[in-house]
Write a protein that holds these residues in place. Structure first.
Motif, PDB file in Angstrom:
ATOM      1  N   ASP A   1      -3.816  -9.613   0.788  1.00 48.00           N
ATOM      2  CA  ASP A   1      -2.804  -9.019   1.003  1.00 48.00           C
ATOM      3  C   ASP A   1      -1.621  -9.457  -0.050  1.00 48.00           C
ATOM      4  O   ASP A   1      -0.644  -9.146   0.045  1.00 48.00           O
TER       5      ASP A   1
ATOM      6  N   ILE B   1      -8.441  -1.840   2.040  1.00 46.06           N
ATOM      7  CA  ILE B   1      -7.257  -1.416   3.200  1.00 46.06           C
ATOM      8  C   ILE B   1      -8.290  -1.222   4.299  1.00 46.06           C
ATOM      9  O   ILE B   1      -9.209  -0.356   4.131  1.00 46.06           O
TER      10      ILE B   1
ATOM     11  N   PRO C   1       0.750  -1.117   0.063  1.00 44.50           N
ATOM     12  CA  PRO C   1      -0.118   0.054  -0.100  1.00 44.50           C
ATOM     13  C   PRO C   1       0.867   1.106  -0.114  1.00 44.50           C
ATOM     14  O   PRO C   1       1.715   1.351   0.666  1.00 44.50           O
TER      15      PRO C   1
ATOM     16  N   ILE D   1      -4.948  -5.444   4.711  1.00 43.78           N
ATOM     17  CA  ILE D   1      -5.005  -5.611   3.294  1.00 43.78           C
ATOM     18  C   ILE D   1      -5.925  -6.707   2.962  1.00 43.78           C
ATOM     19  O   ILE D   1      -5.354  -7.880   3.196  1.00 43.78           O
TER      20      ILE D   1
END
Length: 297
Positions: free
Chosen positions: A145, A200, A124, A142
């Motif tokens: 992820d 997120i 991110p 996340i």
């Protein structure tokens, strides 16, 4: 008047269209498309032909390549399509009033390579600014992820993560959940991403400080040592979320001095180390930072 009559009559004319490859052969990636622009011979009213020819209105067509017959040449695969086999599919994409008469060239050529897949982490790209006393309670969450990337092996092997779009949050004082687009790396040929975005979550909490008095011990790695430490306790100033403030207790912390450092100290003073603490607390200060010791013979 004569111009209007001419523009309403039907004519045949060549119009260039860009090809958008669609549905590639399984396990393959398109690496060369020399016939990326084709010429369609259209029959339509003069006005419609005029606008499409000069202003390129919607001048692109999708072509399904999943059924292309391939022949291997070294580490690549060559494929061809006869333009006549595309007449029906392309005609269905043309606007009303346009009739497809022919396609040039009569054969389209494509080059493919074997595609490879790898799962990489999502990174991110965030800029965070918090209101006073607020900060992240834990790590950035996340979902998912990681993401599956597909492309040429020599390109995929260089990728260890995929960035999200850049996003800034200011004056944070509450939790945030947001969807961020994934940024496809600028490679040729382009890689494919199994996902185009991730979610997120930022857990934001108000923090405060807590002071605890904790006894200091000697860390001697199992050795039996008699000793005295002055002072016997130190004060830990910890940063903790308001929700965890009542959980703070001296028994959750272990403060000690290292026996190896004690033996090599020149002034009988050594730094206090925190060997155990709860994950929800951050030790900001230790008072005093050093303590005196005495090894008893």
């Amino acid at each position: 008047m004569w111009g209007l009559i001419k523009m309403t009559r039907e004519y045949e004319a060549p119009v260039k269209y860009s090809i958008i490859p669609d549905k590639l052969p399984d396990g393959k990636i398109l690496t060369s498309n020399p016939d990326s622009v084709i010429t369609l011979i259209l029959n339509a009213k003069g006005l419609d032909l005029y606008s499409r020819t000069l202003f390129r209105r919607n001048n692109s067509v999708k072509i399904n390549l999943s059924k292309v017959r391939l022949r291997r040449e070294g580490d690549s695969y060559k494929g061809t399509l006869k333009s006549t086999s595309l007449m029906k599919a392309i005609s269905e994409q043309l606007p009303l009033g346009a009739k497809l008469i022919g396609i040039e060239p009569d054969t389209l050529h494509f080059t493919f390579h074997k595609s490879y897949k790898k799962r990489v982490a999502v990174h991110p790209q965030l800029s965070l600014d918090f209101n006073k006393q607020y900060q992240l309670y834990d790590s950035i969450h996340i979902r998912p992820d990681s993401v599956l990337v597909e492309g040429l092996q020599k390109i995929v092997d260089t990728l260890s993560f995929i960035n999200t779009e850049k996003k800034s949050y200011r004056n944070l004082n509450a939790n945030i959940t947001s969807r961020l687009a994934l940024v496809r790396p600028e490679t040729f040929p382009a890689v494919k991403l199994a996902k185009d975005s991730v979610t997120i979550t930022l857990n934001v909490e108000k923090f405060t400080e807590s002071d605890l008095e904790v006894p200091v011990s000697l860390y001697a790695q199992g050795k039996s040592v008699s000793y005295r430490i002055f002072p016997e306790k130190v004060v830990l100033t910890c940063r903790v979320a308001m929700r965890d403030y009542k959980r703070m207790d001296p028994s959750l912390f272990t403060a000690s001095v290292d026996y190896e450092e004690v033996q090599h100290s020149q002034n009988n003073r050594v730094l206090v180390q925190i060997r155990r603490k709860p994950s929800f607390a951050r030790v900001m200060r230790i008072e005093p930072e050093k303590v005196e010791f005495l090894i008893l013979k």
